[in-house]
Design a protein around this motif. Sequence first.
Motif, PDB file in Angstrom:
ATOM      1  N   LEU A  34      23.822  22.395  41.034  1.00  0.00           N
ATOM      2  CA  LEU A  34      24.812  23.471  41.009  1.00  0.00           C
ATOM      3  C   LEU A  34      26.235  22.928  41.082  1.00  0.00           C
ATOM      4  CD1 LEU A  34      23.128  26.173  43.250  1.00  0.00           C
ATOM      5  CD2 LEU A  34      23.636  26.336  40.814  1.00  0.00           C
ATOM      6  N   LYS A  35      26.443  21.948  41.938  1.00  0.00           N
ATOM      7  CA  LYS A  35      27.772  21.348  42.049  1.00  0.00           C
ATOM      8  C   LYS A  35      28.200  20.737  40.716  1.00  0.00           C
ATOM      9  CE  LYS A  35      30.462  18.169  44.851  1.00  0.00           C
ATOM     10  NZ  LYS A  35      30.471  17.277  45.997  1.00  0.00           N
ATOM     11  N   SER A  36      27.277  20.072  40.064  1.00  0.00           N
ATOM     12  CA  SER A  36      27.561  19.469  38.766  1.00  0.00           C
ATOM     13  C   SER A  36      27.898  20.534  37.720  1.00  0.00           C
ATOM     14  CB  SER A  36      26.355  18.640  38.311  1.00  0.00           C
ATOM     15  OG  SER A  36      26.560  18.110  37.042  1.00  0.00           O
ATOM     16  N   GLU A  37      27.125  21.621  37.712  1.00  0.00           N
ATOM     17  CA  GLU A  37      27.375  22.710  36.768  1.00  0.00           C
ATOM     18  C   GLU A  37      28.738  23.351  37.002  1.00  0.00           C
ATOM     19  OE1 GLU A  37      25.596  24.001  34.137  1.00  0.00           O
ATOM     20  OE2 GLU A  37      24.219  22.312  34.330  1.00  0.00           O
ATOM     21  N   VAL A  38      29.092  23.597  38.248  1.00  0.00           N
ATOM     22  CA  VAL A  38      30.386  24.213  38.562  1.00  0.00           C
ATOM     23  C   VAL A  38      31.527  23.294  38.147  1.00  0.00           C
ATOM     24  CG1 VAL A  38      31.897  24.919  40.476  1.00  0.00           C
ATOM     25  CG2 VAL A  38      29.527  25.699  40.390  1.00  0.00           C
ATOM     26  N   THR A  39      31.390  22.009  38.434  1.00  0.00           N
ATOM     27  CA  THR A  39      32.420  21.037  38.048  1.00  0.00           C
ATOM     28  C   THR A  39      32.613  21.019  36.536  1.00  0.00           C
ATOM     29  OG1 THR A  39      31.932  19.677  39.983  1.00  0.00           O
ATOM     30  CG2 THR A  39      33.074  18.595  38.151  1.00  0.00           C
ATOM     31  N   GLU A  40      31.503  21.025  35.806  1.00  0.00           N
ATOM     32  CA  GLU A  40      31.581  21.030  34.335  1.00  0.00           C
ATOM     33  C   GLU A  40      32.197  22.330  33.824  1.00  0.00           C
ATOM     34  OE1 GLU A  40      28.522  20.917  30.554  1.00  0.00           O
ATOM     35  OE2 GLU A  40      27.920  19.932  32.425  1.00  0.00           O
ATOM     36  N   PHE A  41      31.816  23.456  34.417  1.00  0.00           N
ATOM     37  CA  PHE A  41      32.354  24.749  34.013  1.00  0.00           C
ATOM     38  C   PHE A  41      33.862  24.800  34.230  1.00  0.00           C
ATOM     39  CE2 PHE A  41      33.591  29.119  35.046  1.00  0.00           C
ATOM     40  CZ  PHE A  41      33.120  29.804  33.945  1.00  0.00           C
ATOM     41  N   LEU A  42      34.305  24.373  35.412  1.00  0.00           N
ATOM     42  CA  LEU A  42      35.741  24.389  35.707  1.00  0.00           C
ATOM     43  C   LEU A  42      36.511  23.472  34.775  1.00  0.00           C
ATOM     44  CD1 LEU A  42      35.684  24.440  39.608  1.00  0.00           C
ATOM     45  CD2 LEU A  42      36.239  26.327  38.066  1.00  0.00           C
ATOM     46  N   ALA A  43      35.947  22.309  34.468  1.00  0.00           N
ATOM     47  CA  ALA A  43      36.624  21.378  33.561  1.00  0.00           C
ATOM     48  C   ALA A  43      36.754  21.965  32.159  1.00  0.00           C
ATOM     49  CB  ALA A  43      35.861  20.058  33.517  1.00  0.00           C
ATOM     50  N   THR A  44      35.747  22.718  31.747  1.00  0.00           N
ATOM     51  CA  THR A  44      35.765  23.316  30.405  1.00  0.00           C
ATOM     52  C   THR A  44      36.879  24.347  30.256  1.00  0.00           C
ATOM     53  OG1 THR A  44      33.385  22.989  30.189  1.00  0.00           O
ATOM     54  CG2 THR A  44      34.374  24.617  28.737  1.00  0.00           C
ATOM     55  N   TYR A  45      37.127  25.128  31.302  1.00  0.00           N
ATOM     56  CA  TYR A  45      38.069  26.249  31.201  1.00  0.00           C
ATOM     57  C   TYR A  45      39.373  26.051  31.959  1.00  0.00           C
ATOM     58  CZ  TYR A  45      34.138  28.657  29.125  1.00  0.00           C
ATOM     59  OH  TYR A  45      33.101  29.006  28.294  1.00  0.00           O
ATOM     60  N   LYS A  46      39.611  24.879  32.526  1.00  0.00           N
ATOM     61  CA  LYS A  46      40.792  24.718  33.377  1.00  0.00           C
ATOM     62  C   LYS A  46      42.113  24.817  32.627  1.00  0.00           C
ATOM     63  CE  LYS A  46      41.488  19.738  33.518  1.00  0.00           C
ATOM     64  NZ  LYS A  46      41.544  18.577  34.365  1.00  0.00           N
ATOM     65  N   GLU A  47      42.129  24.554  31.348  1.00  0.00           N
ATOM     66  CA  GLU A  47      43.376  24.610  30.576  1.00  0.00           C
ATOM     67  C   GLU A  47      43.644  25.992  29.973  1.00  0.00           C
ATOM     68  OE1 GLU A  47      45.479  22.063  30.598  1.00  0.00           O
ATOM     69  OE2 GLU A  47      44.042  20.934  31.796  1.00  0.00           O
ATOM     70  N   GLN A  48      42.685  26.909  30.044  1.00  0.00           N
ATOM     71  CA  GLN A  48      42.875  28.225  29.429  1.00  0.00           C
ATOM     72  C   GLN A  48      43.822  29.076  30.265  1.00  0.00           C
ATOM     73  OE1 GLN A  48      39.281  30.209  28.357  1.00  0.00           O
ATOM     74  NE2 GLN A  48      38.698  28.627  26.900  1.00  0.00           N
ATOM     75  N   ARG A  49      44.681  29.836  29.564  1.00  0.00           N
ATOM     76  CA  ARG A  49      45.686  30.691  30.204  1.00  0.00           C
ATOM     77  C   ARG A  49      45.573  32.112  29.671  1.00  0.00           C
ATOM     78  NH1 ARG A  49      47.374  27.514  34.234  1.00  0.00           N
ATOM     79  NH2 ARG A  49      47.776  25.425  33.497  1.00  0.00           N
ATOM     80  N   GLN A  52      50.094  36.003  30.293  1.00  0.00           N
ATOM     81  CA  GLN A  52      51.263  35.709  31.106  1.00  0.00           C
ATOM     82  C   GLN A  52      51.387  34.218  31.442  1.00  0.00           C
ATOM     83  OE1 GLN A  52      49.065  38.305  32.180  1.00  0.00           O
ATOM     84  NE2 GLN A  52      50.322  39.759  31.049  1.00  0.00           N
ATOM     85  N   GLY A  53      50.471  33.424  30.958  1.00  0.00           N
ATOM     86  CA  GLY A  53      50.521  31.994  31.225  1.00  0.00           C
ATOM     87  C   GLY A  53      49.834  31.550  32.496  1.00  0.00           C
ATOM     88  N   HIS A  54      49.165  32.481  33.155  1.00  0.00           N
ATOM     89  CA  HIS A  54      48.443  32.132  34.376  1.00  0.00           C
ATOM     90  C   HIS A  54      47.090  31.508  34.036  1.00  0.00           C
ATOM     91  CE1 HIS A  54      50.985  35.615  35.746  1.00  0.00           C
ATOM     92  NE2 HIS A  54      51.383  34.628  36.549  1.00  0.00           N
ATOM     93  N   ALA A  55      46.685  30.573  34.860  1.00  0.00           N
ATOM     94  CA  ALA A  55      45.384  29.953  34.660  1.00  0.00           C
ATOM     95  C   ALA A  55      44.286  30.998  34.841  1.00  0.00           C
ATOM     96  CB  ALA A  55      45.177  28.821  35.646  1.00  0.00           C
ATOM     97  N   ILE A  56      43.328  31.006  33.914  1.00  0.00           N
ATOM     98  CA  ILE A  56      42.214  31.942  34.015  1.00  0.00           C
ATOM     99  C   ILE A  56      41.311  31.552  35.181  1.00  0.00           C
ATOM    100  CG2 ILE A  56      40.125  32.758  32.841  1.00  0.00           C
ATOM    101  CD1 ILE A  56      41.711  32.634  30.233  1.00  0.00           C
ATOM    102  N   LEU A  57      41.085  30.274  35.321  1.00  0.00           N
ATOM    103  CA  LEU A  57      40.319  29.755  36.456  1.00  0.00           C
ATOM    104  C   LEU A  57      41.231  28.849  37.261  1.00  0.00           C
ATOM    105  CD1 LEU A  57      36.924  28.774  34.792  1.00  0.00           C
ATOM    106  CD2 LEU A  57      37.396  30.743  36.240  1.00  0.00           C
ATOM    107  N   SER A  58      41.291  29.079  38.547  1.00  0.00           N
ATOM    108  CA  SER A  58      42.185  28.257  39.370  1.00  0.00           C
ATOM    109  C   SER A  58      41.515  26.968  39.799  1.00  0.00           C
ATOM    110  CB  SER A  58      42.612  29.034  40.601  1.00  0.00           C
ATOM    111  OG  SER A  58      41.522  29.266  41.453  1.00  0.00           O
ATOM    112  N   GLY A  59      40.201  26.969  39.896  1.00  0.00           N
ATOM    113  CA  GLY A  59      39.508  25.772  40.361  1.00  0.00           C
ATOM    114  C   GLY A  59      39.533  25.626  41.866  1.00  0.00           C
ATOM    115  N   HIS A  60      40.101  26.605  42.554  1.00  0.00           N
ATOM    116  CA  HIS A  60      40.123  26.558  44.014  1.00  0.00           C
ATOM    117  C   HIS A  60      38.791  27.059  44.527  1.00  0.00           C
ATOM    118  CE1 HIS A  60      44.345  25.618  44.201  1.00  0.00           C
ATOM    119  NE2 HIS A  60      44.581  26.586  43.335  1.00  0.00           N
TER     120      HIS A  60
END
Length: 65
Positions: A34-49, A52-60
């Motif tokens: 699960l940790k691996s899946e979450v890390t991969e998911f966050l990495a995939t979408y971390k640049e999407q905005r 308004q330019g806000h990050a869709i996923l904060s990764g927090h």
Amino acid sequence: MPRRRQTAEEDRASKNSLMDPIRTGAPQLIAQALKSEVTEFLATYKEQRDEQGHAILSGHHSEPR
């Protein structure tokens, strides 16, 4: 000479000793996957905005203790 048959209690004890490593290891494997899946998911979408330019996923997210 024929082998002695196990009693029901001996059979249960034998099965339990075989299942113990699975019972203790399985949750660790699931948590690691699960940790691996979450890390991969966050990495995939971390640049999407959004618009308004806000990050869709904060990764927090908090790490399990």
